[in-house]
Design an enzyme around this catalytic site. Structure first.
Site: not given
Ligand code: OXD
Ligand code: MN
Length: 598
Positions: A69, A210, A219, A239, A261, A263, A286, A379
């Site tokens: 991102r 991406y 998102k 989130h 993200s 964690c 997520d 991913r």
């Molecule tokens: C993030 C994801 O970056 O879920 O939070 O990809």
């Molecule tokens: Mn996420």
């Protein structure tokens, strides 16, 4: 196809603007998916993996400049700059539309324009919302089919008058006749725009193929646009993972968790408990959309249909359920390829073979290569239905009732292992200040400082973060206290003086979930401290755990000096919100300061 006038006229308008060679309305069928995969393989942009080891799995490699991102190219383009707030990039919508329209003009020359009707949440559920993504990327279509529900069934629910969020995406690489089409077309960084016209509920994304930049349901829609809808309609778009925990007595509760993200959200959502008799099942990993049910409790749905998980670090030890998910029907992006057409990544739990093809498509040798074989943000895109511990309730139309909300970042010191908030408002205060300590991997001149990431929403907020805090506080006023979820701050990342993690994490986090479960039932003990209610060492189930009681006592203690400094830092941080900082949060900070010196 559809008789929805708004949709037809939008598709016509975009067709005129982007000038694709063809247009394809996605029906969401297996036939369509298989023929798109076949075309991608024939074109050399998808590599089929070993059908005996990974049936139905394919590897894609992105351009090395398009691997994550891009927050600096992400914009909240509200009419008023002040609505975007201090944490978002903002450009005036008229100006941004002008710039982007120039980029979009003719941008699909030589390409097919795909129209993907998609539902966030079960198709037809009262909690779901519909989007339509227009894209010129077959990779996006393939991934959207896993991550959301797509196709004709969505158009049926949309009907002739239904509302949808228009999501326009282009890789930004028009082709002139005969021009070579690279494996992963995309535009240079300065031409990438991930834009949200929040007043109109409109998404325009240009230049990146991406993840969250391109799979616009995730998102862009389910968090940034949905957070604005949620504010206006009285619900919450967060989130958060959603999990179901069941006690040995067969009693179940649902818990959500907001973590930034990287964690371990996916790991926690699929956790295998180490304490006997307890069971954890996954509802989502997520995003959670939460609304009040008729009984006054908050109910959550997972608006997604798949997991877009980070591969490195995922192993049969850290997350056996995710590993089981990715055994079949999975798209891998930017992982390494083995000589027998399987995948490998750093932290997969077994040694790399002597030779691999790395994520850039180059030879990689264990003996001599110094770079990672898989990109750190490589991913897997995999159907949620394949998760061995998916809860049957993950598709419950009315969602699942939430008993507790966990929040937490990476804090090597100060923040205890688990801390129960005194009240909803106190929980919102803890959520507003959560964050992670900056390490050398991020911004080197700020090492040791805390980067605050309120409710893990910093990169995903669709409006002013101060108004977002007010929204949380308002939610707390809409029902009675006993019906609200309790809020717990957790921190799995405390380190000892030697820099080693004290708490083993992963499946052992079930011990904390059990304490939370028992607190809600009024069974587990806690001590009131200046920062919240902390477990007594004896109230935690620590049987069989290889951590000394003194270390546990340490991560359950409150170091007043550190907290006095923390409170000062929070005060400084709160200044960015200016007059949008809710008085309730300022009061919470004052009360904390008073309790710390009592
Ligand atoms: C993030 C994801 O970056 O879920 O939070 O990809
Ligand atoms: Mn996420």
């Amino acid at each position: 196809m559809t008789d929805n006038k708004k949709l037809i006229s939008w598709v016509n308008e975009i067709q005129e603007l982007c000038q694709p060679d063809n247009i394809h309305w996605c029906d969401g069928s297996d036939l369509e998916y298989n023929s798109m995969i076949t075309a991608a393989v024939e074109k050399g942009i998808a590599i089929p993996l070993n059908p005996e080891k990974r049936p139905g799995c394919y590897l894609f490699r992105s351009h090395p400049s398009d691997v994550a991102r891009v927050e600096k190219r992400t914009f909240i383009s509200s009419k008023n700059k002040s609505d975007a707030g201090p944490t978002n990039n903002w450009i005036d919508p008229t100006e941004l539309k002008k710039t982007m329209s120039t980029l979009y003009s003719g941008c699909m020359h030589g390409r097919t324009m795909y129209v993907i009707p998609f539902s966030m949440g079960p198709v037809g559920s009262p909690l779901s919302k519909i989007g339509v993504e227009i894209t010129d990327s077959p990779y996006v279509v393939i991934n959207m089919r896993i991550m959301t529900r797509i196709g004709t069934k969505v158009l049926d629910v949309l009907g002739s008058e239904g509302e949808f969020v228009p999501c326009l995406h282009s890789v930004g690489y028009p082709l002139s006749p005969g021009q070579f089409d690279p494996e992963w077309p995309c535009a240079p960084m300065e031409q990438k725009y991930i834009s949200h016209f929040t007043d109109e509920r409109l998404i325009w994304s240009y230049g990146s193929g991406y993840g969250g930049n391109a799979l616009l349901g995730k998102k862009c829609f389910a968090l940034r646009i949905a957070s604005v809808q949620a504010r206006d309609e009285g619900w919450m778009a967060e989130h958060m993972l959603i999990l179901k925990i069941t006690s040995p007595e067969g009693v179940s509760k649902y818990i959500t968790g907001a973590f930034p993200s990287a964690c371990g959200k996916t790991n926690l959502a699929m956790l295998v408990p180490t304490i006997p008799g307890w069971k954890v099942e996954t509802v989502g990993d997520d995003i959670a959309w939460m609304r009040f049910g008729k009984d006054g409790r908050l109910y959550a749905i997972n608006p997604e249909a798949g997991f877009f998980g980070v591969a490195p670090g995922t192993s049969y030890q850290s997350n056996p359920n995710a590993m089981a998910c990715v055994e079949k029907n999975t798209i891998f992006t930017n992982v390494a390829l083995t000589d027998d057409d399987d995948v490998w990544w750093e932290g997969i739990g077994y040694e790399a073979p002597d030779h691999l093809i790395d994520w850039k498509g180059n030879d990689w040798y264990k003996a001599t290569s110094t770079e990672p074989a898989a990109h750190p943000n490589s991913r897997f895109t995999t159907p949620a239905s394949q998760c061995p511990v998916i809860s049957p309730d993950w598709i419950a139309e009315d969602g699942v009732p939430i008993s507790a909300i966990l929040i937490g970042g990476r804090r090597p010191s100060t923040i205890p292992l688990v801390n129960e908030s005194f009240s909803w408002n106190h929980g919102v205060f803890l959520g507003s200040i959560m964050g992670s300590e900056i390490t050398a991997a991020t911004i080197s001149d700020q090492i040791g400082k805390v980067r605050r990431d309120p409710f893990a929403m910093l990169p995903f907020m669709g409006y002013h973060i101060g108004d977002y805090f007010s929204h949380w506080l308002d939610i707390g006023k809409k029902t009675s206290v006993d019906k609200l979820p309790r809020i717990y701050n957790v921190n799995w990342f405390r380190k000892n003086p030697e820099g080693k993690f004290i708490w083993p994490g992963y499946g052992e986090n079930s011990r904390i979930l059990k304490w939370v479960f028992e607190r809600i039932d009024g069974k587990a003990e806690a001590i009131k401290t200046p920062i919240g209610n902390l477990p007594t060492v004896d109230s935690l189930d620590l049987g069989g755990l290889n951590v000394s009681k003194s270390e546990i006592a340490d991560i359950l203690s409150v170091d007043k000096d550190k907290w006095i400094k923390e409170a000062e830092d929070i005060g400084n941080y709160y200044q960015i919100f200016e007059d949008k900082l809710p008085i309730e949060l300022a009061n919470e900070l004052d009360s904390l300061k008073k309790r710390l010196v009592e």
